[in-house]
Design an enzyme around this catalytic site. Structure first.
Site, PDB file in Angstrom:
ATOM      1  N   GLU A 183     -30.231   2.598 -36.666  1.00  0.00           N
ATOM      2  CA  GLU A 183     -28.873   2.594 -37.202  1.00  0.00           C
ATOM      3  C   GLU A 183     -28.661   1.733 -38.438  1.00  0.00           C
ATOM      4  OE1 GLU A 183     -26.255   4.538 -35.941  1.00  0.00           O
ATOM      5  OE2 GLU A 183     -28.020   5.415 -35.006  1.00  0.00           O
ATOM      6  N   SER A 456       5.754 -11.434  20.029  1.00  0.00           N
ATOM      7  CA  SER A 456       5.844 -12.881  20.213  1.00  0.00           C
ATOM      8  C   SER A 456       5.349 -13.682  19.024  1.00  0.00           C
ATOM      9  CB  SER A 456       5.054 -13.291  21.461  1.00  0.00           C
ATOM     10  OG  SER A 456       5.736 -12.857  22.610  1.00  0.00           O
TER      11      SER A 456
END
Length: 908
Positions: A183, A456
């Site tokens: 590149e 409870s």
């Protein structure tokens, strides 16, 4: 001289004639004074003529003609004023445009003007670009969402995001060299723009007549990824070039290369070299071979075209080109390249890691919470990174605990779903969340979305309010049949304990005492305290509020218990620490601050009381070997919901078991406590042991910190306390139930579960049969101990038991049932030998009861025989009148005074 215009003459004709006569006027020289006089006269004449020409209503065409004539006149007069030297230079023997100095000056002016224009344009371009390049280091693509655990591990990604980000030293040198060769061969020399590459690419493209070669450097490509779109136009290209130069000015080459290799798109859903290595070769980058590295470096120009998953032949040709360029760059030898070229592609495809997901329910919860912290515009744009509070190790332990419980206990106890959540009580951070057993089949989160009756587990809010209002934990109430305004609470065990203090009532989960305490405390104070502690759901002011009738979700219930673990300070539970935008800027950061809900002494007393639930009560399965635990079990009507919420100073965890369709189970809250234990054992492995705060020494006469609002019921009914509840009848009932459950659920491997199962019990979780027997014996001992004449009470109890057996013998009881009852009692006795050491008091109490009840006979057969004989003699006439007085005596309560409060310094 005046030039008047007739009303009927055409002004245009006059103009033309005037222009035709102009040279004659110019040929006649005049002095300056004469010229001024002439001009003034001319102007005067013109104005007069214009006045004469003005029609009553001027048309647009006439007005246009007048303006043109005036403009032409002024232009001619201006020409007349040009100096003669200028006229000579332009029309003389050698005009200026034929002189060299003219062109030299024109060139200087043109270049200078061009430079000025270019400078202005360049400044405008700079202003249109970001001032800083720090975004390059933190950039995230738009339309993505990344959710991370507390340690930075990615647990979910949405959109085109990079999953695995590498540091430059984690990337092999050959892989970096392959990308540079492919590149940007002059990457190390240029400053963002490769001018040689630009000229070379321009020539190649002109010769080919097409775009065959690009000139973008790696830096330009990085600038395009971070700052610009992929549109091809001249303006974007200029901006890209300038931004590349700015990036080179601010970042090092290693930083640029690192970011490029982590962001570049390499096809097939791979963003970055790490993701590409996994997708194409199913391996990390450190294990890639030279041919595989070259294959990845060949992809950026056209990822779809060169993808080995699309066309292997084209992909191999492109790979070989990269290898030859690496030879040209002297990164590899020709021999190495030849070996690599001869190597096949060897593709081994895997799905992108960004599609993997962990902690399904938690990540879904995070996405649902985002709108509270982020604007709609940012949510639409996305590109966000969410840093959460999740502890991934604890999350895995939570999932394992839930899975194990559902597999081993679910079918045997009739529940198909489970949920668990763990919260740091000091920061409110959610550390683990399991919302069900199968997220892909059902995304319903039972931690945050399921509203259930807590049973409870709500009692601690009632007692916390009472303690804060000045109650002593030894404040007592009579546990006996009770009706208030038509509502009759019932104990889960269907037994009564007599006079009981609220500490023991909480330990054994006695419902009637909780309702009586609520009446003395008031609905409003309880609701207010529960809200401050973290309950967000609606709480209805009813007597059943004390028994958990109002629905809540598991997250808020667990968070509220965290208030007790955090010394009375509540920190709202949350799962998000920070949110970063696309450029890595922090747009939200959690700064939660706790608010005091109850005073510290109340919190310490409640923790002390809840510890006894685990050590002596219904939460025994939650005990940890190396540290104290406080918590509470809970069961809703018909065991539809099984709960346990418990905590240590550093962590509070809640567990729920049940069914989505609200069908009853035959399970027990002890199984929820067991699940809690399975998770917490893993969570505390490397956690420092911290002690709970000391209980205050003063328990009596404490100054209230909140105001209580005692209720005034319209009607209350207190029924007599049945005396026989603590007799051997309970043993028979318990044993027969236990025998039935053992035979019907022999496959269940939970030894404690065999003793806990019970169906059709109302609003409580006294699920442990061991605790049931223990509390029955203690109730018997307390009743007999409180009386001044213990001998007479023992005799009356024995008479009541004989009366009840006499009455039962008149029924259809068969000898087989009697033998089964005796066998059941023997089996219970034998099984009790294997109980835990914490149940020693129960065994001793059982022996005392057996000893006291055997004074009339040494064997159960002799006792039952005498009972049958008495039953026959009393029932020979077919009438039950003989047993009626004894039955009436059984329903009468023995006189019992409330026990004196223990010393304030007592601790247990």
């Amino acid at each position: 001289m005046t030039n008047s215009i007739s009303k009927h003459e055409d002004p245009l004709i006059l103009n033309n004639s005037a222009l035709s006569k102009e040279p004659e006027v110019e040929s006649t020289p005049k002095s300056d004074s004469n010229l001024e006089s002439s001009l003034s006269d001319s102007n005067l004449t013109e104005s007069e003529g214009e006045a004469e020409l003005q029609p009553k209503e001027e048309t647009p065409s006439n007005r246009l003609l007048t303006q043109c004539r005036q403009g032409a006149t002024i232009a001619l007069e201006g020409i007349k004023k040009i100096p003669g030297t200028v006229k000579d230079a332009l029309s003389g023997p050698k005009p200026i445009y034929r002189q060299a100095k003219f062109w030299l000056g024109l060139g200087v002016v043109s270049v200078g003007g061009g430079a000025i224009a270019l400078s202005i344009a360049w400044n405008a371009l700079d202003k249109s670009l970001p001032d800083e390049t720090e975004d390059v280091l933190t950039f995230v693509r738009p339309d993505t969402l990344t959710i991370k655990a507390a340690d930075g591990t990615i647990v979910q990604q949405i959109g085109p995001a990079t999953h695995d980000t590498l540091k430059i030293w984690e990337i092999p040198d050959k892989l970096k060299q392959a990308f540079i060769s492919s590149e940007d061969q002059r990457f190390q020399e240029h400053n963002g723009l490769d001018y040689q590459g630009i000229f070379r690419a321009t020539g190649s493209n002109l010769l080919a007549g097409d775009l065959v070669e690009g000139a973008s450097t790696l830096t330009q490509q990085l600038a395009r990824i971070v700052y610009f779109d992929q549109q091809r136009n001249f303006g974007r290209k200029i901006k890209e070039m300038r931004m590349a130069q700015k990036i080179e000015e601010d970042l090092t080459k290693d930083q640029i290369l690192e970011r490029y290799l982590n962001l570049v798109y390499l096809g097939s859903g791979a963003y970055g070299v790490a993701d590409a290595a996994w997708i194409y070769f199913s391996k990390p980058v450190k294990d890639l071979t030279l041919p595989e590295m070259a294959m990845l470096a060949a992809l950026p120009p056209a990822p779809t075209v060169y993808s080995p998953l699309v066309n292997e032949k084209v992909a191999k040709e492109r790979r070989d080109v990269v290898l030859k360029r690496m030879v040209d760059m002297k990164y590899i030898t020709a021999a190495e390249a030849n070996v690599a070229i001869a190597t096949p592609l060897n593709i081994k495809q895997s799905n992108p890691k960004r599609l993997d997901r962990q902690a399904y329910y938690f990540t879904e919860y995070i996405q649902q919470e985002l709108p509270k912290y982020v604007s709609k515009d940012l949510l639409a744009k996305k590109g966000l990174t969410i840093e959460t509070t999740l502890n991934l190790d604890w999350q895995k332990a939570a999932e394992a605990a839930v899975t194990k419980t559902l597999k081993n206990r679910g079918s045997g106890q009739g529940f198909k779903q489970a949920a668990l959540v763990a919260v740091d009580p000091r920061s409110g951070q959610i550390k683990a969340m399991v919302g069900g057993k199968d997220f892909y089949n059902q995304q319903f989160n039972r931690v945050t979305q399921a509203q259930r009756q807590p049973g409870s587990t709500f009692k601690p809010f009632v007692y916390s309010t009472g303690i804060a209002g000045g109650f002593s934990p030894y404040r007592g109430y009579e546990d006996a049949p009770f009706i208030v305004d038509g509502y009759e609470p019932k104990n889960y065990s269907e037994t009564f304990r007599g006079w009981t203090n609220i500490k023991d009532a909480l330990t054994s989960s006695v419902n009637i005492v909780a309702v009586k305490a609520l009446i003395d405390i008031g609905w409003d104070p309880v609701i207010d305290v529960a809200k401050k502690m973290g309950i967000e759901s609606e709480l209805k002011p009813t007597y059943s509020l004390a028994l958990g009738a109002s629905e809540v979700n598991l997250l808020e219930l667990t968070s509220a218990y965290g208030t007790l673990a955090n010394k009375g300070v509540h920190v709202k539970s949350h799962g998000i620490r920070r949110i970063l935008d696309q450029q890595g800027k922090v747009i939200y950061e959690d700064k939660s601050v706790g608010e005091r809900a109850i005073d510290e002494d109340t919190s310490a007393i409640m923790t002390w009381m809840l510890r006894s639930v685990v050590t002596d009560g219904t939460g025994g399965n939650a005990q940890l070997s190396d540290r104290a635990v406080a918590g509470k079990t809970g069961t809703s009507d018909e065991a539809r919901d099984l709960w346990f919420v418990g905590y240590i100073p550093q962590l509070v965890t809640g567990v729920w078991l049940g069914n989505d369709d609200n069908k009853p189970t035959w399970g027990a809250s002890s199984t929820a406590a067991y699940t809690w234990n399975q998770f917490m054992v893993k969570a505390v492995e490397n956690m420092k042991v911290e002690k709970f705060p000391d209980r205050p020494s003063q328990l009596e006469g404490r100054k209230p910190t909140i105001e209580l609002k005692k209720l005034k019921p319209k009607r209350t009914i207190s029924k007599p306390l049945p005396q026989a509840d603590s007799s051997s009848d309970n043993d028979n009932d318990d044993n027969s139930r236990r025998s039935y459950r053992r035979s019907s659920r022999r496959s269940n491997d939970d030894s404690s579960g065999r003793t806990y199962q019970r169906r059709s019990r109302q609003s409580d979780d006294d699920s442990s049969e061991r605790t049931y027997r223990r509390t029955s014996r203690r109730s018997y001992q307390r009743t007999s101990g409180d009386s001044g004449d213990s001998g007479s009470q023992q005799r009356s109890l024995r008479r009541a038991r004989r009366s009840s057996r006499n009455t039962s013998s008149n029924s259809d009881e068969t000898p087989r049932e009697s033998r089964r009852s005796q066998s059941s009692r023997r089996r219970v006795y034998n099984e009790s030998q294997s109980q835990q050491a914490t149940e020693q008091p129960t065994r001793r109490a059982r022996r005392r009861v057996r000893t006291e009840n055997s004074d009339s006979s040494n064997s159960s057969s002799r006792r039952s025989g005498s009972v049958r004989r008495r039953s026959q003699s009393s029932g020979g006439s077919g009438s039950s009148s003989g047993s009626a007085p004894r039955l009436q005596q059984r329903l009468q309560s023995a006189p019992a005074a409330p026990p004196p409060a223990p010393p304030a310094s007592r601790k247990s």
